[in-house]
Design a protein around this motif. Structure first.
Motif, PDB file in Angstrom:
ATOM      1  N   LEU A  98     -45.083   3.634  11.465  1.00 57.13           N
ATOM      2  CA  LEU A  98     -44.220   4.001  12.583  1.00 57.13           C
ATOM      3  C   LEU A  98     -42.994   3.095  12.687  1.00 57.13           C
ATOM      4  CD1 LEU A  98     -47.130   4.517  15.109  1.00 57.13           C
ATOM      5  CD2 LEU A  98     -45.926   6.274  13.807  1.00 57.13           C
ATOM      6  N   LYS A  99     -43.170   1.812  12.294  1.00 62.01           N
ATOM      7  CA  LYS A  99     -42.061   0.861  12.359  1.00 62.01           C
ATOM      8  C   LYS A  99     -42.273  -0.193  11.289  1.00 62.01           C
ATOM      9  CE  LYS A  99     -41.274  -1.006  16.401  1.00 62.01           C
ATOM     10  NZ  LYS A  99     -41.169  -1.924  17.559  1.00 62.01           N
ATOM     11  N   SER A 100     -41.195  -0.581  10.634  1.00 61.12           N
ATOM     12  CA  SER A 100     -41.246  -1.615   9.607  1.00 61.12           C
ATOM     13  C   SER A 100     -39.917  -2.362   9.617  1.00 61.12           C
ATOM     14  CB  SER A 100     -41.504  -0.977   8.245  1.00 61.12           C
ATOM     15  OG  SER A 100     -41.377  -1.927   7.232  1.00 61.12           O
TER      16      SER A 100
ATOM     17  N   GLU B 131     -45.626  -1.473  12.795  1.00 58.45           N
ATOM     18  CA  GLU B 131     -46.453  -0.619  13.651  1.00 58.45           C
ATOM     19  C   GLU B 131     -46.881   0.566  12.795  1.00 58.45           C
ATOM     20  OE1 GLU B 131     -46.575   1.631  17.973  1.00 58.45           O
ATOM     21  OE2 GLU B 131     -44.682   0.777  17.273  1.00 58.45           O
ATOM     22  N   PHE B 132     -48.180   0.847  12.806  1.00 59.62           N
ATOM     23  CA  PHE B 132     -48.693   1.920  11.966  1.00 59.62           C
ATOM     24  C   PHE B 132     -49.980   2.484  12.546  1.00 59.62           C
ATOM     25  CE2 PHE B 132     -50.052  -2.171  10.353  1.00 59.62           C
ATOM     26  CZ  PHE B 132     -51.420  -2.038  10.213  1.00 59.62           C
ATOM     27  N   ALA B 133     -50.372   3.654  12.023  1.00 60.28           N
ATOM     28  CA  ALA B 133     -51.611   4.309  12.433  1.00 60.28           C
ATOM     29  C   ALA B 133     -52.676   4.078  11.366  1.00 60.28           C
ATOM     30  CB  ALA B 133     -51.378   5.799  12.633  1.00 60.28           C
TER      31      ALA B 133
ATOM     32  N   PHE C 100     -50.001  -2.748  16.006  1.00 62.56           N
ATOM     33  CA  PHE C 100     -48.680  -3.314  16.225  1.00 62.56           C
ATOM     34  C   PHE C 100     -48.797  -4.795  15.926  1.00 62.56           C
ATOM     35  CE2 PHE C 100     -45.564  -5.467  18.835  1.00 62.56           C
ATOM     36  CZ  PHE C 100     -44.437  -4.669  18.733  1.00 62.56           C
ATOM     37  N   ALA C 101     -47.913  -5.315  15.096  1.00 62.52           N
ATOM     38  CA  ALA C 101     -48.003  -6.725  14.739  1.00 62.52           C
ATOM     39  C   ALA C 101     -46.633  -7.324  14.478  1.00 62.52           C
ATOM     40  CB  ALA C 101     -48.880  -6.905  13.506  1.00 62.52           C
ATOM     41  N   CYS C 102     -46.527  -8.610  14.787  1.00 66.52           N
ATOM     42  CA  CYS C 102     -45.317  -9.388  14.525  1.00 66.52           C
ATOM     43  C   CYS C 102     -45.740 -10.697  13.883  1.00 66.52           C
ATOM     44  CB  CYS C 102     -44.580  -9.704  15.815  1.00 66.52           C
ATOM     45  SG  CYS C 102     -44.083  -8.253  16.719  1.00 66.52           S
ATOM     46  N   PHE C 103     -45.000 -11.108  12.880  1.00 66.44           N
ATOM     47  CA  PHE C 103     -45.255 -12.372  12.199  1.00 66.44           C
ATOM     48  C   PHE C 103     -43.945 -13.120  12.030  1.00 66.44           C
ATOM     49  CE2 PHE C 103     -48.761  -9.734  10.871  1.00 66.44           C
ATOM     50  CZ  PHE C 103     -49.837 -10.605  10.813  1.00 66.44           C
ATOM     51  N   LYS C 104     -44.011 -14.431  12.148  1.00 64.31           N
ATOM     52  CA  LYS C 104     -42.874 -15.292  11.820  1.00 64.31           C
ATOM     53  C   LYS C 104     -43.367 -16.226  10.730  1.00 64.31           C
ATOM     54  CE  LYS C 104     -38.653 -16.823  12.799  1.00 64.31           C
ATOM     55  NZ  LYS C 104     -38.016 -16.978  14.065  1.00 64.31           N
TER      56      LYS C 104
ATOM     57  N   CYS D  87     -54.346  -4.034  17.731  1.00 67.16           N
ATOM     58  CA  CYS D  87     -54.804  -2.733  17.240  1.00 67.16           C
ATOM     59  C   CYS D  87     -55.718  -2.118  18.290  1.00 67.16           C
ATOM     60  CB  CYS D  87     -55.576  -2.876  15.922  1.00 67.16           C
ATOM     61  SG  CYS D  87     -54.559  -3.408  14.540  1.00 67.16           S
ATOM     62  N   VAL D  88     -55.313  -0.958  18.801  1.00 63.28           N
ATOM     63  CA  VAL D  88     -56.090  -0.281  19.839  1.00 63.28           C
ATOM     64  C   VAL D  88     -56.195   1.200  19.509  1.00 63.28           C
ATOM     65  CG1 VAL D  88     -55.459  -1.902  21.670  1.00 63.28           C
ATOM     66  CG2 VAL D  88     -54.045   0.113  21.277  1.00 63.28           C
TER      67      VAL D  88
END
Length: 162
Positions: A58-60, A74-76, A104-108, A123-124
């Motif tokens: 969904l988002k990259s 963000e992905f399914a 949905f995840a964010c990394f630095k 993840c839900v």
């Protein structure tokens, strides 16, 4: 009639396997690492018994900052017929009416290092994603994005010279 059905089943299975492989083929090294970390985190949960596969991105996003590399995904995830310990096998089929999760995840990441400076993984069940959760995720992700890390060579002197 059986041969036609078997042929269609084989073709369908190959299309599913091929499309899942193509989902992440355009990912950078950091995005692939992020995806693997998310999947490991997800499958280590006690309430998860089956394996899950990425069904839709969904988002990259990946952004280079002087303080490190930021990745937002963000992905399914769709439930498969395999147990979570065998989730990487190629014969794991998606369950038709199986559970679907939204991750949905964010990394630095620190520069020139595998070190993770900050992260968020959420993840839900797909039914739990609403505007309130989305806003909370985005706010938490901003905090991950703004996390300071090791600077690029020369970035400090450039910033102080202005």
């Amino acid at each position: 009639m059986k041969t036609v059905a078997i042929t269609w089943w084989i073709i369908s299975a190959l299309i599913v396997v091929r499309s899942e492989g193509e989902i992440t083929s355009d990912f950078s090294e950091n995005q692939n690492k992020s995806l693997q970390l998310i999947l490991e985190h997800f499958h280590n949960k006690d309430h998860i018994k089956n394996g899950f596969k990425v069904s839709d991105i969904l988002k990259s996003i990946e952004v280079d900052y002087s303080s490190g590399v930021f990745v937002n995904l963000e992905f399914a995830l769709k439930q498969t017929t395999c147990h979570k310990t065998h989730r990487t096998k190629t014969d794991c089929e998606l369950v038709k009416n199986g559970r679907t999760f939204n991750c949905f995840a964010c990394f630095k990441f620190s520069y020139n290092s595998p070190k993770i400076l900050s992260q968020l993984i959420d993840c839900v069940n797909i039914l739990q994603v609403d505007s309130k959760r989305t806003n909370r995720r985005n706010q938490s992700c901003k905090e991950v994005e703004l996390k300071k890390g090791s600077e690029k060579v020369g970035s400090y002197s450039f910033l102080t010279s202005q």
